[in-house]
Design a protein around this motif. Structure first.
Motif, PDB file in Angstrom:
ATOM      1  N   PHE A  96       6.165   1.156   0.945  1.00 58.18           N
ATOM      2  CA  PHE A  96       5.796   2.558   1.150  1.00 58.18           C
ATOM      3  C   PHE A  96       6.950   3.467   0.730  1.00 58.18           C
ATOM      4  O   PHE A  96       6.754   4.447  -0.003  1.00 58.18           O
ATOM      5  CB  PHE A  96       5.445   2.788   2.623  1.00 58.18           C
ATOM      6  CG  PHE A  96       5.142   4.228   2.944  1.00 58.18           C
ATOM      7  CD1 PHE A  96       3.885   4.758   2.727  1.00 58.18           C
ATOM      8  CD2 PHE A  96       6.134   5.065   3.464  1.00 58.18           C
ATOM      9  CE1 PHE A  96       3.593   6.085   3.015  1.00 58.18           C
ATOM     10  CE2 PHE A  96       5.865   6.392   3.754  1.00 58.18           C
ATOM     11  CZ  PHE A  96       4.596   6.904   3.530  1.00 58.18           C
ATOM     12  N   TYR A  97       8.155   3.146   1.181  1.00 58.70           N
ATOM     13  CA  TYR A  97       9.321   3.953   0.812  1.00 58.70           C
ATOM     14  C   TYR A  97       9.596   3.894  -0.683  1.00 58.70           C
ATOM     15  O   TYR A  97      10.013   4.881  -1.298  1.00 58.70           O
ATOM     16  CB  TYR A  97      10.549   3.506   1.601  1.00 58.70           C
ATOM     17  CG  TYR A  97      10.630   4.111   2.978  1.00 58.70           C
ATOM     18  CD1 TYR A  97      10.865   5.470   3.130  1.00 58.70           C
ATOM     19  CD2 TYR A  97      10.452   3.346   4.116  1.00 58.70           C
ATOM     20  CE1 TYR A  97      10.930   6.042   4.392  1.00 58.70           C
ATOM     21  CE2 TYR A  97      10.510   3.904   5.384  1.00 58.70           C
ATOM     22  CZ  TYR A  97      10.753   5.252   5.515  1.00 58.70           C
ATOM     23  OH  TYR A  97      10.804   5.820   6.765  1.00 58.70           O
ATOM     24  N   GLN A  98       9.366   2.735  -1.275  1.00 58.92           N
ATOM     25  CA  GLN A  98       9.586   2.607  -2.716  1.00 58.92           C
ATOM     26  C   GLN A  98       8.628   3.502  -3.506  1.00 58.92           C
ATOM     27  O   GLN A  98       9.043   4.212  -4.430  1.00 58.92           O
ATOM     28  CB  GLN A  98       9.380   1.152  -3.151  1.00 58.92           C
ATOM     29  CG  GLN A  98       9.525   0.928  -4.658  1.00 58.92           C
ATOM     30  CD  GLN A  98       9.184  -0.504  -5.060  1.00 58.92           C
ATOM     31  OE1 GLN A  98       9.483  -1.455  -4.336  1.00 58.92           O
ATOM     32  NE2 GLN A  98       8.545  -0.652  -6.199  1.00 58.92           N
ATOM     33  N   GLN A  99       7.345   3.493  -3.126  1.00 56.98           N
ATOM     34  CA  GLN A  99       6.352   4.309  -3.827  1.00 56.98           C
ATOM     35  C   GLN A  99       6.636   5.802  -3.677  1.00 56.98           C
ATOM     36  O   GLN A  99       6.569   6.562  -4.655  1.00 56.98           O
ATOM     37  CB  GLN A  99       4.953   4.007  -3.278  1.00 56.98           C
ATOM     38  CG  GLN A  99       4.409   2.638  -3.632  1.00 56.98           C
ATOM     39  CD  GLN A  99       3.092   2.372  -2.930  1.00 56.98           C
ATOM     40  OE1 GLN A  99       3.047   2.173  -1.712  1.00 56.98           O
ATOM     41  NE2 GLN A  99       2.010   2.393  -3.675  1.00 56.98           N
ATOM     42  N   THR A 100       6.941   6.213  -2.453  1.00 54.79           N
ATOM     43  CA  THR A 100       7.183   7.631  -2.226  1.00 54.79           C
ATOM     44  C   THR A 100       8.480   8.092  -2.892  1.00 54.79           C
ATOM     45  O   THR A 100       8.542   9.189  -3.461  1.00 54.79           O
ATOM     46  CB  THR A 100       7.235   7.932  -0.718  1.00 54.79           C
ATOM     47  OG1 THR A 100       8.175   7.051  -0.084  1.00 54.79           O
ATOM     48  CG2 THR A 100       5.874   7.713  -0.081  1.00 54.79           C
ATOM     49  N   SER A 101       9.509   7.257  -2.851  1.00 53.86           N
ATOM     50  CA  SER A 101      10.770   7.615  -3.503  1.00 53.86           C
ATOM     51  C   SER A 101      10.590   7.722  -5.016  1.00 53.86           C
ATOM     52  O   SER A 101      11.196   8.583  -5.659  1.00 53.86           O
ATOM     53  CB  SER A 101      11.852   6.580  -3.172  1.00 53.86           C
ATOM     54  OG  SER A 101      12.141   6.581  -1.784  1.00 53.86           O
ATOM     55  N   ASP A 102       9.761   6.850  -5.581  1.00 52.89           N
ATOM     56  CA  ASP A 102       9.488   6.923  -7.019  1.00 52.89           C
ATOM     57  C   ASP A 102       8.799   8.239  -7.374  1.00 52.89           C
ATOM     58  O   ASP A 102       9.097   8.851  -8.410  1.00 52.89           O
ATOM     59  CB  ASP A 102       8.600   5.746  -7.447  1.00 52.89           C
ATOM     60  CG  ASP A 102       9.347   4.421  -7.455  1.00 52.89           C
ATOM     61  OD1 ASP A 102      10.591   4.446  -7.391  1.00 52.89           O
ATOM     62  OD2 ASP A 102       8.695   3.371  -7.522  1.00 52.89           O
ATOM     63  N   TRP A 103       7.875   8.681  -6.524  1.00 56.45           N
ATOM     64  CA  TRP A 103       7.182   9.956  -6.790  1.00 56.45           C
ATOM     65  C   TRP A 103       8.172  11.108  -6.729  1.00 56.45           C
ATOM     66  O   TRP A 103       8.157  11.993  -7.587  1.00 56.45           O
ATOM     67  CB  TRP A 103       6.065  10.166  -5.770  1.00 56.45           C
ATOM     68  CG  TRP A 103       5.194  11.347  -6.081  1.00 56.45           C
ATOM     69  CD1 TRP A 103       4.038  11.353  -6.802  1.00 56.45           C
ATOM     70  CD2 TRP A 103       5.402  12.711  -5.659  1.00 56.45           C
ATOM     71  NE1 TRP A 103       3.518  12.620  -6.875  1.00 56.45           N
ATOM     72  CE2 TRP A 103       4.334  13.480  -6.190  1.00 56.45           C
ATOM     73  CE3 TRP A 103       6.387  13.355  -4.902  1.00 56.45           C
ATOM     74  CZ2 TRP A 103       4.228  14.857  -5.966  1.00 56.45           C
ATOM     75  CZ3 TRP A 103       6.294  14.723  -4.697  1.00 56.45           C
ATOM     76  CH2 TRP A 103       5.218  15.466  -5.220  1.00 56.45           C
ATOM     77  N   LEU A 104       9.037  11.114  -5.740  1.00 53.47           N
ATOM     78  CA  LEU A 104      10.014  12.192  -5.601  1.00 53.47           C
ATOM     79  C   LEU A 104      10.992  12.226  -6.771  1.00 53.47           C
ATOM     80  O   LEU A 104      11.463  13.293  -7.170  1.00 53.47           O
ATOM     81  CB  LEU A 104      10.790  12.026  -4.287  1.00 53.47           C
ATOM     82  CG  LEU A 104      10.000  12.228  -2.994  1.00 53.47           C
ATOM     83  CD1 LEU A 104      10.877  11.912  -1.795  1.00 53.47           C
ATOM     84  CD2 LEU A 104       9.462  13.639  -2.895  1.00 53.47           C
ATOM     85  N   ALA A 105      11.298  11.047  -7.329  1.00 52.92           N
ATOM     86  CA  ALA A 105      12.284  10.975  -8.406  1.00 52.92           C
ATOM     87  C   ALA A 105      11.700  11.301  -9.775  1.00 52.92           C
ATOM     88  O   ALA A 105      12.456  11.491 -10.734  1.00 52.92           O
ATOM     89  CB  ALA A 105      12.900   9.576  -8.440  1.00 52.92           C
ATOM     90  N   ILE A 156      -0.521   7.880  -0.426  1.00 49.28           N
ATOM     91  CA  ILE A 156       0.134   6.597  -0.174  1.00 49.28           C
ATOM     92  C   ILE A 156       0.128   6.359   1.333  1.00 49.28           C
ATOM     93  O   ILE A 156       0.617   7.192   2.095  1.00 49.28           O
ATOM     94  CB  ILE A 156       1.575   6.594  -0.711  1.00 49.28           C
ATOM     95  CG1 ILE A 156       1.577   6.928  -2.210  1.00 49.28           C
ATOM     96  CG2 ILE A 156       2.232   5.242  -0.469  1.00 49.28           C
ATOM     97  CD1 ILE A 156       2.971   7.172  -2.772  1.00 49.28           C
ATOM     98  N   VAL A 157      -0.452   5.250   1.741  1.00 52.00           N
ATOM     99  CA  VAL A 157      -0.604   4.944   3.167  1.00 52.00           C
ATOM    100  C   VAL A 157       0.152   3.662   3.485  1.00 52.00           C
ATOM    101  O   VAL A 157       0.052   2.672   2.755  1.00 52.00           O
ATOM    102  CB  VAL A 157      -2.092   4.776   3.542  1.00 52.00           C
ATOM    103  CG1 VAL A 157      -2.225   4.533   5.043  1.00 52.00           C
ATOM    104  CG2 VAL A 157      -2.893   5.997   3.113  1.00 52.00           C
ATOM    105  N   GLY A 158       0.913   3.682   4.571  1.00 51.67           N
ATOM    106  CA  GLY A 158       1.671   2.491   4.928  1.00 51.67           C
ATOM    107  C   GLY A 158       1.775   2.298   6.427  1.00 51.67           C
ATOM    108  O   GLY A 158       1.597   3.228   7.210  1.00 51.67           O
ATOM    109  N   ARG A 159       2.069   1.078   6.807  1.00 53.07           N
ATOM    110  CA  ARG A 159       2.367   0.763   8.200  1.00 53.07           C
ATOM    111  C   ARG A 159       3.872   0.588   8.307  1.00 53.07           C
ATOM    112  O   ARG A 159       4.450  -0.289   7.661  1.00 53.07           O
ATOM    113  CB  ARG A 159       1.649  -0.517   8.635  1.00 53.07           C
ATOM    114  CG  ARG A 159       1.885  -0.861  10.110  1.00 53.07           C
ATOM    115  CD  ARG A 159       1.277  -2.203  10.476  1.00 53.07           C
ATOM    116  NE  ARG A 159       1.552  -2.561  11.852  1.00 53.07           N
ATOM    117  CZ  ARG A 159       1.419  -3.795  12.354  1.00 53.07           C
ATOM    118  NH1 ARG A 159       1.010  -4.784  11.558  1.00 53.07           N
ATOM    119  NH2 ARG A 159       1.688  -4.038  13.619  1.00 53.07           N
ATOM    120  N   LEU A 160       4.495   1.414   9.124  1.00 57.49           N
ATOM    121  CA  LEU A 160       5.947   1.366   9.258  1.00 57.49           C
ATOM    122  C   LEU A 160       6.389   0.260  10.204  1.00 57.49           C
ATOM    123  O   LEU A 160       7.498  -0.248  10.103  1.00 57.49           O
ATOM    124  CB  LEU A 160       6.470   2.715   9.764  1.00 57.49           C
ATOM    125  CG  LEU A 160       6.142   3.925   8.880  1.00 57.49           C
ATOM    126  CD1 LEU A 160       6.764   5.189   9.462  1.00 57.49           C
ATOM    127  CD2 LEU A 160       6.609   3.710   7.450  1.00 57.49           C
TER     128      LEU A 160
END
Length: 246
Positions: A96-105, A156-160
């Motif tokens: 989840f963090y990888q996908q969201t960080s890629d979008w931000l970058a 993007i949906v994730g379980r933390l």
């Protein structure tokens, strides 16, 4: 190359290996006969060189090709396990963090507004204590389905972890984010699972942060603001959402 081999299938791949072995054996035998001036006919050279690979190559390559497809299948399974939460089938925390960080970058996403949700199932420990962890797992599965249905891709949906989930909404306005939060709360409020003859339900509290993707935007900052909003939602009695404008 790997995709081409996969598309051939096991039988065709074994056949291709066998054919290649026969051709190479024939050419090698003809070359050796010419080099050392063996007194054999051309037909005898070809026949002798072709017969041996025809019988040996399929036996050897069938096992090796089978191992190739098995390893490829295991590699795909491991890749999925590294990205997906096995219980809810949502992205796990790391992915989840990888996908969201890629979008931000991504440069094209600069200066775009996005929303970040942290969602926490209310009094979830009570479900585990009263009905058992298997019932709790079923409730988590149900919540995962709700999130997938209400917030499909490109969200993007994730379980933390545990009963804590997150949703990332790219290019979402505050109004769109609030509308989604309302739908999630309403759906979970009415969602019931059957367990040992009893009806079990669980509400959800949601913290929402509305963020601008600037030069120093990080998912950690969005998480921090959403966590503050979640704290306010819980203070307000749970089963609701609160918004933090970062």
């Amino acid at each position: 190359m790997r995709e081409r081999l996969q598309n051939l299938g096991r039988v065709k791949l074994v056949g291709a290996i066998t054919l290649a072995a026969v051709v190479l054996a024939v050419l090698a035998n003809l070359f050796i006969s010419w080099l050392f001036d063996f007194q054999t006919t051309w037909f005898e050279d070809v026949f002798r060189a072709a017969v041996i690979p025809i019988f040996l190559a399929p036996l050897l390559s069938w096992y090796l090709v089978g191992m190739f497809y098995l390893l490829d299948s295991l590699e795909k399974d491991m890749s999925v396990l590294a990205r997906i939460d096995s219980l809810t089938l949502l992205s796990n925390r790391r992915y989840f963090y990888q996908q969201t960080s890629d979008w931000l970058a991504t440069e094209s996403n600069r200066s775009r507004v996005y929303a970040f949700f942290i969602l926490d199932l209310d009094f979830f420990k009570g479900i585990n204590d009263q009905h058992g962890h298997l019932c709790g797992d079923k409730m988590l599965e149900r919540f995962g389905v709700v999130l997938q249905e209400i917030a499909p891709s490109p969200n993007i949906v994730g379980r933390l972890g545990g009963e804590e989930f997150a949703v990332f909404l790219p290019n979402a306005s505050q109004q769109e984010a609030e509308n989604l939060a309302v739908r999630i709360c309403q759906t979970m409020r009415c969602s019931v699972i059957e367990w040992d003859g009893e009806k079990v339900s669980c509400s959800v509290s949601i913290g929402v942060s509305i963020n601008m993707n600037g030069q120093k935007s990080t998912i950690e900052n969005a998480f921090k603001y959403a966590d503050l909003a979640l704290y306010e939602a819980k203070k307000s009695g749970r089963d609701c959402y609160r918004v933090y404008l970062s």
